[in-house]
Design a protein around this motif. Structure first.
Motif, PDB file in Angstrom:
ATOM      1  N   GLY A   4       0.827  -1.459   0.106  1.00 41.94           N
ATOM      2  CA  GLY A   4      -0.163   0.125   0.047  1.00 41.94           C
ATOM      3  C   GLY A   4       0.871   1.361   0.036  1.00 41.94           C
ATOM      4  O   GLY A   4       0.657   2.307  -0.609  1.00 41.94           O
ATOM      5  N   SER A   5       1.929   1.223   0.820  1.00 36.29           N
ATOM      6  CA  SER A   5       2.879   2.265   0.737  1.00 36.29           C
ATOM      7  C   SER A   5       3.536   2.756  -0.587  1.00 36.29           C
ATOM      8  O   SER A   5       3.741   3.687  -0.904  1.00 36.29           O
ATOM      9  N   ARG A   6       3.990   1.479  -1.298  1.00 35.74           N
ATOM     10  CA  ARG A   6       4.428   1.639  -2.313  1.00 35.74           C
ATOM     11  C   ARG A   6       3.672   2.235  -3.501  1.00 35.74           C
ATOM     12  O   ARG A   6       3.949   3.096  -4.321  1.00 35.74           O
ATOM     13  N   ILE A   7       2.272   1.686  -3.527  1.00 34.96           N
ATOM     14  CA  ILE A   7       1.422   2.201  -4.475  1.00 34.96           C
ATOM     15  C   ILE A   7       1.198   3.600  -4.010  1.00 34.96           C
ATOM     16  O   ILE A   7       1.057   4.477  -5.106  1.00 34.96           O
ATOM     17  N   ARG A   8       1.019   4.359  -3.072  1.00 37.10           N
ATOM     18  CA  ARG A   8       0.873   5.739  -2.901  1.00 37.10           C
ATOM     19  C   ARG A   8       2.103   6.397  -3.305  1.00 37.10           C
ATOM     20  O   ARG A   8       2.135   7.509  -3.577  1.00 37.10           O
ATOM     21  N   PHE A   9       3.384   5.818  -2.785  1.00 40.16           N
ATOM     22  CA  PHE A   9       4.636   6.486  -3.234  1.00 40.16           C
ATOM     23  C   PHE A   9       4.658   6.857  -4.673  1.00 40.16           C
ATOM     24  O   PHE A   9       4.921   7.749  -5.180  1.00 40.16           O
ATOM     25  N   PHE A  10       4.530   5.635  -5.408  1.00 37.20           N
ATOM     26  CA  PHE A  10       4.659   5.877  -7.004  1.00 37.20           C
ATOM     27  C   PHE A  10       3.484   6.529  -7.484  1.00 37.20           C
ATOM     28  O   PHE A  10       3.623   7.145  -8.576  1.00 37.20           O
ATOM     29  N   ARG A  11       2.210   6.700  -7.063  1.00 37.74           N
ATOM     30  CA  ARG A  11       1.162   7.444  -7.428  1.00 37.74           C
ATOM     31  C   ARG A  11       1.629   8.807  -7.408  1.00 37.74           C
ATOM     32  O   ARG A  11       1.319   9.514  -8.288  1.00 37.74           O
ATOM     33  N   ILE A  12       2.031   9.096  -6.294  1.00 39.14           N
ATOM     34  CA  ILE A  12       2.479  10.568  -6.038  1.00 39.14           C
ATOM     35  C   ILE A  12       3.502  11.068  -6.978  1.00 39.14           C
ATOM     36  O   ILE A  12       3.387  12.180  -7.330  1.00 39.14           O
ATOM     37  N   GLN A  13       4.622   9.881  -7.156  1.00 39.02           N
ATOM     38  CA  GLN A  13       5.727  10.365  -8.130  1.00 39.02           C
ATOM     39  C   GLN A  13       5.336  10.634  -9.415  1.00 39.02           C
ATOM     40  O   GLN A  13       5.834  11.307 -10.226  1.00 39.02           O
ATOM     41  N   ASN A  14       4.128   9.934  -9.883  1.00 45.94           N
ATOM     42  CA  ASN A  14       3.689   9.828 -11.177  1.00 45.94           C
ATOM     43  C   ASN A  14       2.926  10.928 -11.377  1.00 45.94           C
ATOM     44  O   ASN A  14       2.075  11.149 -12.475  1.00 45.94           O
TER      45      ASN A  14
END
Length: 419
Positions: A4-14
């Motif tokens: 979940g943390s990975r998904i949030r991080f990469f979503r914000i980065q994108n």
């Protein structure tokens, strides 16, 4: 790192919104629970989210890339400008599947923006990082605090910078291991920031800590930088002989390693010293030598030496030379973004040299609010005293008294005796 943390991080980065990521896959509220690790989604859902983000569900561990990034950061600490820029231009793993690599890249990219004085980009990076800081491990938090401190130092917000530097120091002195050069670099910046805040005794203590480490590592350049900063501290407390001794030690090193930029820094601070003890000709000579040794991209350093020349030529009544350097300084400010401090200083001399009206208003409405807002107590004292003199000459004694009192109060705040 949890998925979940990975998904949030990469979503914000994108730069994707939750709505954009969740569209036709799941509800926004369900995505929010996934990102906050409050629920366990099916493999099918997670794979669809990762596919949209361009990452794999199973995280890889890319140790080689981590080492490359840390080597890049070490180049920034060592002030190796060309290799730093070359690495950033050629780095091809910005879209890594490893979240630790991606986060360290974002952090070191923040340091890169600060290193290259791209403060607008640095500020945007900080805002983005703040959206997922809660997923950081201890080492990541250390770099965040240190880099944000360096950002606010360059923005002349020294009290805010110190809060972040102290937070970084708290992490540094905990159980987490850092290399000795990293420890020295943090203490150097704490000393540098204390110097700008007028806390000179604390500055000396921290710089001596950094110097001891650099000497043990035989890092001549960073040792010389510490000697210069110690000289600045001693000059500010009127220990002129000790200041000169530190500058001479630094000069020997700079000449030995043939470092022109370091010599430029030493010449400038020797100019400041000679100016303070009333040796105007020597001060001018050293400011001019400083500019000869400073590259065109050393904008702040050049502005400081130009300001020194303007001040000395004005005090000695050489107004044509003063005007020439004033025009050079104003042009340099115009050609680069930022540097409001020097814009104010140069505008002030423009008023003086060209006998422009409303100098009083300029100091009240522009100079004093800026320096008070950034806690530049010494500059507040200078401009408050100048304003007091103007009111005194115009027989406005109550206002004159007010600004003279402000000058005295600001000097007390700046004084090393009040630490």
């Amino acid at each position: 790192m949890e998925i979940g943390s990975r998904i949030r991080f990469f979503r914000i980065q994108n730069n994707m919104t939750q709505e954009e990521l969740a569209q036709e896959i799941i509800s926004i509220s369900y995505l929010s629970k996934i990102e906050n690790n409050q629920t366990s989604a099916s493999i099918e859902v997670l794979e669809l989210l990762c596919e949209r983000l361009g990452i794999k569900l199973i995280e890889s561990e890319e140790y080689t890339q981590l080492k490359e990034l840390h080597d890049w950061y070490h180049l920034m600490v060592a002030r190796k400008r060309e290799p730093v820029l070359e690495f950033y231009e050629s780095y091809e793993c910005k879209n890594t599947n490893d979240s630790r690599v991606a986060i360290f890249f974002v952090l070191f990219e923040l340091r890169h923006f600060i290193f290259t004085n791209q403060l607008d980009k640095a500020e945007d990076q900080i805002k983005k990082i703040d959206l997922y800081r809660d997923i950081f491990e201890v080492r990541m938090n250390y770099f965040y605090e240190k880099f944000v401190g360096q950002f606010y130092y360059l923005k002349s917000q020294f009290s805010v910078a110190m809060e972040h530097f102290k937070a970084a120091e708290g992490i540094l002195t905990s159980s987490v291991h850092f290399e000795s050069w990293e420890t020295a670099d943090l203490y150097y910046y704490i000393g540098l920031n204390n110097n700008r805040m007028g806390k000179l005794a604390l500055s000396i203590v921290n710089i001596q800590k950094a110097l001891a480490i650099y000497q043990s590592l035989y890092d001549l350049k960073r040792s010389a930088e510490c000697q210069i900063l110690l000289g600045i501290c001693y000059e500010k407390i009127d220990e002129f002989q000790m200041a000169e001794e530190n500058y001479l030690l630094a000069t020997k090193v700079a000449e030995g390693i043939n470092d022109s930029s370091l010599l430029g820094l030493i010449f400038h601070n020797q100019g400041v010293l000679y100016s303070k003890i009333g040796k105007s000709e020597e001060a001018i000579e050293h400011f001019l030598n400083s500019l000869k040794h400073k590259a065109d991209d050393m904008v702040i350093g050049r502005l400081r030496s130009i300001h020194g020349l303007i001040d000395e030529y004005y005090k000695s009544g050489e107004y044509k030379k003063c005007q020439k350097w004033l025009e050079t300084g104003l042009a340099l400010v115009e050609n680069h973004q930022g540097y409001p401090e020097f814009r104010i200083h140069f505008t002030y001399y423009d008023y003086l040299l060209n006998k422009l009206e409303d100098l009083q208003r300029f100091i009240e409405k522009d100079a004093l609010p800026y320096f008070e807002g950034n806690e530049h107590h010494l500059q507040v004292a200078y401009y408050a005293e100048e304003l007091g003199k103007i009111y005194q000459e115009n027989h406005k004694y109550k206002l004159a008294s007010y600004y003279f009192s402000k000058a005295v109060s600001s000097l007390k705040k700046h004084s090393h005796l009040n630490q």
